[in-house]
Structure formats: structure tokens, C-alpha cells
Enzyme design. Structure first.
Site, PDB file in Angstrom:
ATOM      1  N   CYS A 113      27.372 -48.147  -2.074  1.00  0.00           N
ATOM      2  CA  CYS A 113      27.168 -47.325  -0.548  1.00  0.00           C
ATOM      3  C   CYS A 113      28.152 -48.215   0.318  1.00  0.00           C
ATOM      4  CB  CYS A 113      26.352 -46.382  -0.644  1.00  0.00           C
ATOM      5  SG  CYS A 113      26.151 -45.581   1.103  1.00  0.00           S
ATOM      6  N   CYS A 120      26.319 -47.846   3.126  1.00  0.00           N
ATOM      7  CA  CYS A 120      25.009 -48.131   3.813  1.00  0.00           C
ATOM      8  C   CYS A 120      24.855 -50.089   3.617  1.00  0.00           C
ATOM      9  CB  CYS A 120      24.777 -47.887   2.619  1.00  0.00           C
ATOM     10  SG  CYS A 120      24.106 -45.757   1.957  1.00  0.00           S
ATOM     11  N   ASP A 121      25.355 -50.510   3.234  1.00  0.00           N
ATOM     12  CA  ASP A 121      25.852 -51.788   2.452  1.00  0.00           C
ATOM     13  C   ASP A 121      26.635 -52.707   3.447  1.00  0.00           C
ATOM     14  OD1 ASP A 121      23.160 -50.769   1.663  1.00  0.00           O
ATOM     15  OD2 ASP A 121      24.125 -50.765  -0.185  1.00  0.00           O
TER      16      ASP A 121
END
Ligand code: NAP
Length: 307
Positions: free
Chosen positions: A135, A138-139
């Protein structure tokens, strides 16, 4: 006497909360079971701009919360728990959860969506979170001014590459074919980005690590067999999703991709059981088609409950 809900919805994404909105608004006792955070894949998207009604687009987390609140306004209850197994065949359906015991319902709506597909590298699990990610939204922030590789050629991969191009020094987009699968709207911005390099006809054969973190990948050109090594800090695998159906244990028919077989009525082969959103066989997996499924399922559930 155990409580018997009119409808239990497994999964709190857009499809699930729309079924919940319609069901609770029609006066049915409705429960949404959500494993982690509500919203599903919507929470991984900064701005959703292909869901109508928001002139400037809308933040995915905000839209998730809005959908939850919209359903809860009419009495939908949300329980945070994981479904372990289900008995869908009996007239009263039984759902075994990890922490809240067994729950009972007259109708069940499966809205569990899909999880990231793995590439199948030998050290993929070992390096998960240490350079291998699924992701970007997200990261990606951990790789500011670093070098990232995105694997895949669909909408997710291209949108991930674009997102990372604003953060990272350099982004390689590795795709196994010579043409992107992503919709045209993504083509121009991704082609314009100065720091995205396309590696077409290429597959990842190996990921190397140093001190427990990703340090490079090896690519093979599927047409020429040529090998190439790229030094990088992160590999974002974005090659599609696999539907979350483990808990069904063979009770519903799945297609070749693992999606629950159900047509536009969202009805499965079992009376009173519906499949909605990304977990269902369908042509277009979007928020807008997920919410449509939720409404349709609630309509047929109401018909079933009124028999
Ligand atoms: P997708 O459209 O299925 O694309 C998967 C990509 O990964 C394809 O390019 C595929 O290559 C590649 N791939 C699959 N298995 C691979 C493997 N083992 N090794 C290397 N490459 C592999 O999946 P997605 O991009 O995750 O999108 C999922 C759904 O969400 C789609 O319906 C998409 O339209 C939707 N979505 C929409 C938006 C948007 O509209 N803004 C954003 C994100 C996602 P091939 O092309 O060779 O098959």
C-alpha cells in the site's frame, strides 16, 4: 434466547454500509461486522474523485466515516470482530466470530472485499514492512527522497507510482506487458512525471536485502531474457487483489479468480445470502458499483424477510 438479527453484514466498506443504511432505514435489526477499520479500500485513497456528489473529490477516510455514520443514524450497529466461520445453509444463519462468540441472522450480506495479491517471491513475507509493501498510500511516506519500485500495470499500480513520484527521488514501474492496463485518465500524468521510469515486459525474479531491508531487485525481460538489477529502497507490489472468502469454507460457489458467484441481483445460490462489492463476480470494481450492490442486496433481503 439468542438475539437474531434481521441482517448481518460481514465487512464495513462502501457495499456493506450501503446495505446497512438501506436495511436499518427500512426498520430491520442490522449489524455490521468489521475486522479492523471501516471503509475497506477507500481508506487507502487520498482523494476519491470518481464518486459523484463531491465537486472537489473526497478523502477516502472521510467518506468511510460518513458512510458508517449515515447507516448508524438509522440504528445500524457496528461490531469490531473477525469472522472465523459461517453456517449459511440453515434458515437462521450462524456466524462464528473470533471474540464475540456466535451470532445469528435471518439474512447475511458478504461484503468482505479483497486483499492484496502477493507476488510469490521467496523472501516476500520476510521483507514485509522492511521494504516490501502492498500500500503506497499507507507506507510511501517512509521513502521520501528514496528509490521505489512499483510492480503492476493496472489502475492501482499506476496511481501508486504517481503518488510515490511526489515523494521519492525515483520510481520504477515494472510491468510484465508492453502496455498498461490502467485506464486512460492515468496515462498522461504518469507519462509526464519526470522521475518515473517504465520497465515494460519485465518481471521481478529476485529481491535482495541488506541488514534485513530491501536493497535491490532483479528483473528479467520476458521477451529478450535480458537481466537487470535495480538498487532500490522499497518495492510496492500492486498486482491486483484476492477476494476475502476464506471463512466460507466451500459453502458458496467461487469463480476462477476466487470471487463469489452472484449476478447483479447480488443473490448467491443460498436463499437469504448476498454477495456485494469487490468480493462478487463483476466487471467494474469501484465505490460507486459497491454502493449500488449494497442497495440491491438490501432490496432483495427485504423481499426475503417479508415472505
Ligand atoms: P488489476 O486492474 O487487476 O491490475 C493488476 C495488474 O497487475 C495488471 O497489470 C496485471 O498484469 C498485473 N499482475 C497481476 N499478476 C501479476 C504477477 N503475478 N506478476 C506481475 N504482474 C502481475 O488490479 P488493480 O490495479 O489492483 O485494480 C483492481 C480494481 O480496482 C480494478 O477494477 C481497478 O479498475 C480498480 N481501481 C480503480 C481505481 C480508480 O478508478 N481510480 C484505482 C485503483 C483501483 P496484466 O495486465 O499483464 O494482467
Amino acid at each position: 434466547m439468542e438475539r437474531i438479527y434481521d441482517m448481518i453484514i460481514i465487512g464495513g466498506g462502501p457495499a456493506g454500509y450501503t446495505a446497512a443504511l438501506y436495511s436499518s432505514r427500512a426498520g430491520f435489526d442490522t449489524l455490521v461486522l468489521e475486522r479492523m477499520a471501516v471503509g475497506g479500500q477507500m481508506t487507502l485513497t487520498d482523494v476519491i474523485d470518481n464518486y459523484p456528489g463531491f465537486a472537489q473529490g473526497i478523502d477516502g477516510i472521510q467518506l468511510s466515516q460518513n458512510m458508517q455514520q449515515g447507516a448508524e443514524r438509522f440504528g445500524t450497529q457496528t461490531m469490531y470482530d473477525e469472522v472465523v466461520s459461517v453456517d449459511l445453509v440453515s434458515e437462521i444463519k450462524e456466524i462464528e466470530t473470533a471474540y464475540s462468540g456466535n451470532l445469528f441472522a435471518k439474512t447475511v450480506v458478504i461484503a468482505t472485499g479483497a486483499n492484496p495479491r502477493e507476488l510469490g517471491l521467496v523472501n516476500e513475507q520476510e521483507l514485509l514492512g522492511a521494504g516490501i509493501h502492498y500500500c503506497a498510500h499507507c507506507d510511501g511516506r517512509f521513502y521520501k527522497d528514496k528509490v521505489a519500485v512499483v510492480v503492476g500495470g493496472g489502475n492501482s499500480a499506476v496511481s501508486d507510482a504517481l503518488y510515490l513520484s511526489h515523494l521519492c527521488k525515483k520510481v520504477y514501474l515494472v510491468h510484465r506487458r508492453d502496455v498498461l492496463r490502467a485506464t486512460k485518465i492515468y496515462h498522461e500524468p504518469v507519462m509526464k512525471a519526470q522521475n518515473i521510469e517504465f520497465c515494460y515486459n519485465s518481471v521481478v525474479s529476485k529481491v535482495e536485502s541488506e541488514n534485513g531491508r530491501v536493497s535491490s531487485i532483479s528483473l528479467i525481460d520476458v521477451k529478450t531474457n535480458e537481466k537487470r538489477e535495480i538498487e532500490c529502497d522499497a518495492v510496492f507490489i500492486s498486482i491486483g487483489r484476492k477476494p476475502a472468502t476464506e471463512f466460507l469454507d466451500g459453502q458458496l460457489e467461487l469463480d476462477n479468480g476466487g470471487y463469489i458467484v452472484a449476478d447483479e441481483s447480488t443473490k448467491t445460490a443460498i436463499d437469504g445470502v448476498f454477495a456485494v462489492g469487490d468480493v462478487r463476480t463483476k466487471v467494474l470494481r469501484q465505490v460507486v458499483t459497491a454502493v449500488s450492490d449494497g442497495a440491491v442486496a438490501a432490496h432483495y433481503a427485504e423481499e426475503y424477510l417479508s415472505r
